[in-house]
Design a protein around this motif. Structure first.
Motif, PDB file in Angstrom:
ATOM      1  N   LEU A 160       0.819  -1.213   0.000  1.00 35.41           N
ATOM      2  CA  LEU A 160       0.000   0.000   0.000  1.00 35.41           C
ATOM      3  C   LEU A 160       0.856   1.267   0.000  1.00 35.41           C
ATOM      4  CD1 LEU A 160      -2.868  -0.969   2.464  1.00 35.41           C
ATOM      5  CD2 LEU A 160      -3.110  -0.454   0.033  1.00 35.41           C
ATOM      6  N   GLN A 161       2.013   1.217   0.652  1.00 31.41           N
ATOM      7  CA  GLN A 161       2.900   2.385   0.654  1.00 31.41           C
ATOM      8  C   GLN A 161       3.387   2.711  -0.757  1.00 31.41           C
ATOM      9  OE1 GLN A 161       6.016   1.527   3.461  1.00 31.41           O
ATOM     10  NE2 GLN A 161       4.866   2.336   5.209  1.00 31.41           N
ATOM     11  N   VAL A 162       3.585   1.684  -1.572  1.00 36.37           N
ATOM     12  CA  VAL A 162       4.008   1.909  -2.957  1.00 36.37           C
ATOM     13  C   VAL A 162       2.825   2.408  -3.789  1.00 36.37           C
ATOM     14  CG1 VAL A 162       5.006   0.838  -5.015  1.00 36.37           C
ATOM     15  CG2 VAL A 162       5.774   0.121  -2.750  1.00 36.37           C
ATOM     16  N   LEU A 163       1.633   1.884  -3.505  1.00 37.61           N
ATOM     17  CA  LEU A 163       0.455   2.258  -4.289  1.00 37.61           C
ATOM     18  C   LEU A 163      -0.011   3.684  -3.997  1.00 37.61           C
ATOM     19  CD1 LEU A 163      -1.924   1.617  -6.174  1.00 37.61           C
ATOM     20  CD2 LEU A 163      -3.088   0.542  -4.214  1.00 37.61           C
ATOM     21  N   ARG A 164       0.056   4.129  -2.740  1.00 39.62           N
ATOM     22  CA  ARG A 164      -0.561   5.402  -2.344  1.00 39.62           C
ATOM     23  C   ARG A 164      -0.117   6.600  -3.184  1.00 39.62           C
ATOM     24  NH1 ARG A 164      -0.383   3.187   3.075  1.00 39.62           N
ATOM     25  NH2 ARG A 164      -2.527   2.881   3.821  1.00 39.62           N
ATOM     26  N   PRO A 165       1.167   6.813  -3.448  1.00 38.32           N
ATOM     27  CA  PRO A 165       1.533   7.986  -4.252  1.00 38.32           C
ATOM     28  C   PRO A 165       1.035   7.896  -5.689  1.00 38.32           C
ATOM     29  CG  PRO A 165       3.462   6.627  -3.804  1.00 38.32           C
ATOM     30  CD  PRO A 165       2.363   6.115  -2.937  1.00 38.32           C
ATOM     31  N   ARG A 166       0.836   6.693  -6.199  1.00 46.30           N
ATOM     32  CA  ARG A 166       0.286   6.535  -7.540  1.00 46.30           C
ATOM     33  C   ARG A 166      -1.225   6.758  -7.527  1.00 46.30           C
ATOM     34  NH1 ARG A 166       4.776   3.660  -6.825  1.00 46.30           N
ATOM     35  NH2 ARG A 166       6.054   2.966  -8.595  1.00 46.30           N
ATOM     36  N   PHE A 167      -1.851   6.261  -6.485  1.00 39.59           N
ATOM     37  CA  PHE A 167      -3.312   6.335  -6.337  1.00 39.59           C
ATOM     38  C   PHE A 167      -3.762   7.759  -6.023  1.00 39.59           C
ATOM     39  CE2 PHE A 167      -7.400   5.779  -4.375  1.00 39.59           C
ATOM     40  CZ  PHE A 167      -7.921   4.596  -4.893  1.00 39.59           C
TER      41      PHE A 167
END
Length: 417
Positions: free
Chosen positions: A261-268
């Motif tokens: 989720l930490q990797v996804l959050r800035p993309r999301f």
């Protein structure tokens, strides 16, 4: 007799049927139901054992059903049971962004209000769609569903077709239809080759729960490493199809949930508030696959067995269901005219109908995937210019919407109102 008992009964026996469908997934099940409606006796050979596809829990997989595909499910009598759990897609926002931008609106905006037919499509969870199809097959008198069975050999002649199962049973019929995915054994045993091209990308698939409502809006965010689709599900949840370069995707997929989720959050981004995982995570490599032929003597291919495209436009299942609807219509017309519906001449009509559409879809998704999966300043300027042109031209926007809903071209009867 319960169809699940048939494999044990069939061991070492020969059984006659009209049509043998190899593959019991979504396309295979829909095809069996459509053929049974014509009065055909259909035997579905399904490698999945009984119970494997009926799990009630949400595993994160969902499908974007175009309006034409929803109409087909309604024609097959399935939509009434699915509708309560389906999420209408009312708008689509397309953004050309970078990591850190989040899913902000930077490009195209499609609104269902621009067409008269209703929502552009619906998001349906795999668990609901799969159970609906399996229940309908179980209730159909003309369908025999052989579960936990695989085909080890097949034969087609001018007079008929047969398959031999791993259990030793032999099924004889008039036609074999391969609905067994992109690695189709049916296609390979028929000696039909295919064109394959990898993208060097892997799709990370999951579902996200979020704090704020999505209002039925689907987002397609183009990042340099690949597209990120955020697709609305019922409730405050969204389906994620996140494409990354394969080496990085494998590392991300190996992370524990919190790090993922930490990797996804800035993309999301934060436009839907706090996010968390809601279901299992999946990863699968992306490639373009197109069979050299869709038919052979007393044999036809549908869905991924015939063609598999990049998920950039969310059209994989929709293209497969369009194959199903077209094939059912061709076979029905042949039977009504007293023709041998399994003859090569009849099957070639199906191939001619679907070949151009699927090739066009393959080219379009391939071009878009390559055009948008990079950070070239020149290409970024060109694609942003193109998006502004479409956004500023209502007729073009409506054309794109109608294409996405499956309402253009020669629409099969099963997909009409």
């Amino acid at each position: 007799m319960d169809n699940r008992m048939r494999p044990a009964i069939l061991r070492g026996m020969e059984t006659e049927t009209d049509i043998i469908v190899v593959g019991g997934g979504l396309n295979g099940a829909a095809l069996a139901l459509g053929l049974a409606e014509l009065g055909c006796a259909v035997t579905v050979v399904d490698a999945q054992p009984a119970g494997a596809q009926e799990a009630p829990g949400f595993d994160g997989r969902s499908y974007a059903l175009a309006l034409a595909s929803q109409r087909m499910l309604a024609r097959l009598g399935l939509w009434q049971a699915l509708e309560a759990d389906a999420q209408p897609m009312l708008e689509i926002k397309v953004a050309d962004g970078r990591v850190g931008d989040g899913a902000v609106f930077l490009g195209l905006h499609f609104d269902h209000a621009e067409i008269e037919e209703g929502p552009m499509g619906y998001m349906v969870e795999d668990r609901h769609l799969r159970r609906g199809l399996l229940s309908a097959m179980a209730a159909a008198d003309r369908i025999t569903h052989l579960r936990g069975e695989t085909v080890v050999a097949q034969e087609t002649t001018a007079r008929g077709a047969s398959v031999t199962l791993a259990s030793g049973a032999v099924l004889r019929g008039r036609l074999i239809i391969g609905a067994d995915g992109r690695g189709s054994g049916t296609r390979a045993r028929a000696g039909i080759g295919r064109m394959r091209r990898g993208y060097g990308q892997t799709a990370l698939v999951c579902a996200i729960a979020h704090a704020l409502p999505h209002h039925g809006i689907a987002h397609q965010l183009f990042l340099p490493s690949g597209p990120l689709a955020i697709l609305p599900l019922a409730g405050n949840r969204s389906s994620i199809v996140w494409s990354e370069r394969t080496e990085l995707a494998e590392k991300i997929n190996a992370l524990p949930d919190a790090a993922y989720l930490q990797v996804l959050r800035p993309r999301f981004g934060d436009f839907l508030g706090d996010i968390g995982l809601a279901g299992a995570r999946f990863a699968y490599p992306l490639e373009l696959s197109l069979a050299d032929a869709f038919v052979a003597e007393r044999l036809a291919l549908v869905g991924d067995a015939a063609h598999a495209v990049h998920p950039i436009a969310g059209q994989g299942l929709n293209a497969g269901l369009r194959d199903v609807a077209a094939l059912v219509e061709v076979l029905d017309q042949a039977r009504r005219h007293g023709e041998d519906f399994a003859s090569l001449g009849v099957l070639e009509r199906y191939a001619q109908w679907r070949r151009f559409d699927t090739a066009s879809l393959a080219v379009a998704t391939d071009v878009f995937a390559r055009l948008f999966s990079n950070d070239s300043a020149v290409l970024r300027g060109l694609r942003d210019l193109g998006m502004r042109a479409v956004q500023g031209t209502p007729a073009l926007r409506r054309a794109f919407i109608r294409e996405a809903t499956g309402l253009t071209g020669d629409v099969p009867e099963l997909m009409r109102p």
